[in-house]
Design a protein around this motif. Structure first.
Motif, PDB file in Angstrom:
ATOM      1  N   ILE A  17       0.830  -1.210   0.000  1.00  0.00           N
ATOM      2  CA  ILE A  17       0.000   0.000   0.000  1.00  0.00           C
ATOM      3  C   ILE A  17       0.865   1.262   0.000  1.00  0.00           C
ATOM      4  CG2 ILE A  17      -1.698   1.326   1.333  1.00  0.00           C
ATOM      5  CD1 ILE A  17      -2.757  -1.296   2.424  1.00  0.00           C
ATOM      6  N   ASP A  18       0.475   2.233  -0.823  1.00  0.00           N
ATOM      7  CA  ASP A  18       1.098   3.577  -0.828  1.00  0.00           C
ATOM      8  C   ASP A  18       2.615   3.514  -0.977  1.00  0.00           C
ATOM      9  OD1 ASP A  18       1.162   6.328  -0.753  1.00  0.00           O
ATOM     10  OD2 ASP A  18       1.056   6.468   1.438  1.00  0.00           O
ATOM     11  N   ASN A  19       3.062   2.739  -1.935  1.00  0.00           N
ATOM     12  CA  ASN A  19       4.492   2.647  -2.258  1.00  0.00           C
ATOM     13  C   ASN A  19       5.345   2.252  -1.049  1.00  0.00           C
ATOM     14  OD1 ASN A  19       6.675   2.768  -4.058  1.00  0.00           O
ATOM     15  ND2 ASN A  19       7.123   4.913  -3.552  1.00  0.00           N
ATOM     16  N   ALA A  20       4.797   1.338  -0.236  1.00  0.00           N
ATOM     17  CA  ALA A  20       5.531   0.759   0.895  1.00  0.00           C
ATOM     18  C   ALA A  20       6.025   1.809   1.898  1.00  0.00           C
ATOM     19  CB  ALA A  20       6.710  -0.085   0.400  1.00  0.00           C
ATOM     20  N   LYS A  21       5.205   2.813   2.156  1.00  0.00           N
ATOM     21  CA  LYS A  21       5.592   3.810   3.159  1.00  0.00           C
ATOM     22  C   LYS A  21       5.452   3.274   4.584  1.00  0.00           C
ATOM     23  CE  LYS A  21       4.607   7.876   0.320  1.00  0.00           C
ATOM     24  NZ  LYS A  21       3.764   9.097   0.154  1.00  0.00           N
ATOM     25  N   GLY A  22       4.597   2.306   4.772  1.00  0.00           N
ATOM     26  CA  GLY A  22       4.481   1.649   6.068  1.00  0.00           C
ATOM     27  C   GLY A  22       4.016   2.558   7.183  1.00  0.00           C
ATOM     28  N   LYS A  23       3.050   3.415   6.903  1.00  0.00           N
ATOM     29  CA  LYS A  23       2.581   4.370   7.912  1.00  0.00           C
ATOM     30  C   LYS A  23       1.769   3.673   9.007  1.00  0.00           C
ATOM     31  CE  LYS A  23       0.762   6.928   4.691  1.00  0.00           C
ATOM     32  NZ  LYS A  23       0.033   8.014   3.989  1.00  0.00           N
ATOM     33  N   PHE A  24       1.956   4.158  10.245  1.00  0.00           N
ATOM     34  CA  PHE A  24       1.231   3.647  11.394  1.00  0.00           C
ATOM     35  C   PHE A  24      -0.049   4.465  11.646  1.00  0.00           C
ATOM     36  CE2 PHE A  24       5.446   1.979  12.225  1.00  0.00           C
ATOM     37  CZ  PHE A  24       5.207   0.751  12.833  1.00  0.00           C
ATOM     38  N   PHE A  25      -0.931   3.891  12.470  1.00  0.00           N
ATOM     39  CA  PHE A  25      -2.127   4.564  12.974  1.00  0.00           C
ATOM     40  C   PHE A  25      -3.020   5.093  11.849  1.00  0.00           C
ATOM     41  CE2 PHE A  25       1.465   5.536  15.961  1.00  0.00           C
ATOM     42  CZ  PHE A  25       1.168   4.499  16.843  1.00  0.00           C
ATOM     43  N   GLN A  26      -3.216   4.231  10.835  1.00  0.00           N
ATOM     44  CA  GLN A  26      -4.076   4.576   9.713  1.00  0.00           C
ATOM     45  C   GLN A  26      -5.457   3.957   9.922  1.00  0.00           C
ATOM     46  OE1 GLN A  26      -2.722   6.736   7.202  1.00  0.00           O
ATOM     47  NE2 GLN A  26      -1.295   6.761   8.933  1.00  0.00           N
ATOM     48  N   SER A  27      -6.476   4.800   9.945  1.00  0.00           N
ATOM     49  CA  SER A  27      -7.822   4.337  10.269  1.00  0.00           C
ATOM     50  C   SER A  27      -8.342   3.304   9.271  1.00  0.00           C
ATOM     51  CB  SER A  27      -8.782   5.528  10.334  1.00  0.00           C
ATOM     52  OG  SER A  27      -8.791   6.234   9.098  1.00  0.00           O
ATOM     53  N   GLY A  28      -7.900   3.386   8.015  1.00  0.00           N
ATOM     54  CA  GLY A  28      -8.384   2.469   7.002  1.00  0.00           C
ATOM     55  C   GLY A  28      -7.838   1.060   7.109  1.00  0.00           C
ATOM     56  N   VAL A  29      -6.837   0.858   7.954  1.00  0.00           N
ATOM     57  CA  VAL A  29      -6.211  -0.463   8.078  1.00  0.00           C
ATOM     58  C   VAL A  29      -7.141  -1.462   8.766  1.00  0.00           C
ATOM     59  CG1 VAL A  29      -4.349  -1.732   9.207  1.00  0.00           C
ATOM     60  CG2 VAL A  29      -3.860   0.410   8.025  1.00  0.00           C
ATOM     61  N   GLY A  30      -7.900  -0.997   9.738  1.00  0.00           N
ATOM     62  CA  GLY A  30      -8.800  -1.894  10.466  1.00  0.00           C
ATOM     63  C   GLY A  30      -8.035  -2.950  11.237  1.00  0.00           C
ATOM     64  N   PHE A  31      -8.423  -4.218  11.032  1.00  0.00           N
ATOM     65  CA  PHE A  31      -7.794  -5.325  11.744  1.00  0.00           C
ATOM     66  C   PHE A  31      -6.678  -5.971  10.930  1.00  0.00           C
ATOM     67  CE2 PHE A  31     -12.021  -5.001  13.622  1.00  0.00           C
ATOM     68  CZ  PHE A  31     -11.720  -5.020  14.974  1.00  0.00           C
ATOM     69  N   ASP A  32      -6.312  -5.373   9.811  1.00  0.00           N
ATOM     70  CA  ASP A  32      -5.318  -5.972   8.919  1.00  0.00           C
ATOM     71  C   ASP A  32      -3.969  -5.257   9.028  1.00  0.00           C
ATOM     72  OD1 ASP A  32      -4.478  -7.851   6.988  1.00  0.00           O
ATOM     73  OD2 ASP A  32      -4.737  -6.367   5.388  1.00  0.00           O
ATOM     74  N   SER A  33      -3.585  -4.893  10.232  1.00  0.00           N
ATOM     75  CA  SER A  33      -2.321  -4.196  10.437  1.00  0.00           C
ATOM     76  C   SER A  33      -1.131  -5.082  10.083  1.00  0.00           C
ATOM     77  CB  SER A  33      -2.207  -3.750  11.892  1.00  0.00           C
ATOM     78  OG  SER A  33      -0.947  -3.158  12.143  1.00  0.00           O
ATOM     79  N   SER A  34      -0.125  -4.467   9.507  1.00  0.00           N
ATOM     80  CA  SER A  34       1.093  -5.197   9.152  1.00  0.00           C
ATOM     81  C   SER A  34       1.983  -5.455  10.362  1.00  0.00           C
ATOM     82  CB  SER A  34       1.874  -4.393   8.102  1.00  0.00           C
ATOM     83  OG  SER A  34       3.017  -5.095   7.656  1.00  0.00           O
ATOM     84  N   PHE A  35       1.840  -4.645  11.396  1.00  0.00           N
ATOM     85  CA  PHE A  35       2.705  -4.703  12.584  1.00  0.00           C
ATOM     86  C   PHE A  35       1.948  -5.274  13.771  1.00  0.00           C
ATOM     87  CE2 PHE A  35       4.752  -2.962  16.358  1.00  0.00           C
ATOM     88  CZ  PHE A  35       6.088  -3.098  16.061  1.00  0.00           C
TER      89      PHE A  35
END
Length: 256
Positions: free
Chosen positions: A164-182
């Motif tokens: 997502i988003d050129n692999a910026k790996g941003k935290f605390f994104q509301s759109g992630v839901g329960f599918d967090s990478s971390f």
């Protein structure tokens, strides 16, 4: 801002879990009198799980200076690796076929670690092997403990996946839901199960096989572009620490 958010998530992990690895040694347990470990049986599993979670999440209030050093080292290692997350995922592992093969491998290897507790317990029950039964119960308990902790971390961190988003790996994104990478659930499962198996059967070949396969899970999660390197590093550490804690806490001293 990017690194600050990463540190917030990593510190959350370390504060809750660093004591699990330290608890391998009875000298590092809290000074307050502790009850004898509950027997590792299926009947005791729910009670042991509740006790484990209480100990894991409240450990920061009992953290010693040695535990603080472990916390600092883990944060430093994760932060150093995390600083390269974006660069690694933007410039490597870009072949779709390689990604697909890695995903298949990680799913298969993780399946082995999920099946291992059932297999150990079943074989132990059939062959009247207390050690094998104990391994199955403890490995299953470690997996459940680790997933419970890691799901809480994922809900809090809400990190975007590398795709997502050129692999910026941003935290605390509301759109992630329960599918967090971390952090990586696959790594948590593999390393928690492997830690128990390697502790119960502590021969060289057993350790090499268990930890080698667990490493394979972690690597393929990155190669498959499912997680950033720091995701699997923290997931592996969480799984290993909790697996070691569960084994130490619930194994009769005569068996260790």
């Amino acid at each position: 801002m990017y690194m600050a958010s990463k540190f917030c998530a990593l510190i959350m992990v370390v504060a809750s879990l660093t004591g699990a690895a330290r608890a391998q040694s009875t000298s590092q347990l809290p000074e307050a009198p502790q009850p004898a470990p509950d027997a590792p049986t299926l009947r005791n599993l729910p009670r042991n799980f509740v006790h484990d979670q209480a100990q894991i999440w409240t450990f920061p209030v009992r953290m010693s200076s040695g535990d603080a050093v472990t916390a600092v080292l883990l944060v430093a290692g994760a932060a150093a690796l995390g600083s390269e997350d974006r660069h690694i995922m933007q410039n490597h592992f870009l072949d779709k076929n390689t990604n697909d093969h890695a995903n298949t491998a990680s799913t298969g290897l993780t399946g082995l670690f999920v099946a291992a507790p059932v297999a150990f317990y079943g074989i132990g029950h059939l062959r009247h092997s207390a050690e094998a039964e104990q391994t199955g119960v403890l490995a299953g308990e470690a997996i459940v403990d680790s997933l419970a902790v890691n799901e809480a971390i994922k809900i809090i961190s809400r990190r975007e996946r590398p795709t997502i988003d050129n692999a910026k790996g941003k935290f605390f994104q509301s759109g992630v839901g329960f599918d967090s990478s971390f952090a990586s659930n696959h790594s948590v499962v593999a390393w928690s199960s492997a830690a128990v198996i390697a502790s119960e059967y502590n021969g060289y070949l057993t350790k090499l096989t268990a930890y080698g396969l667990a490493t394979g899970v972690s690597l393929t999660r990155v190669i498959g572009r499912d997680h950033f390197p720091s995701d699997v590093f923290v997931g592996s550490a969480v799984g290993w620490m909790i697996g070691r804690y569960v084994h130490r806490r619930h194994t009769p001293k005569d068996d260790m």
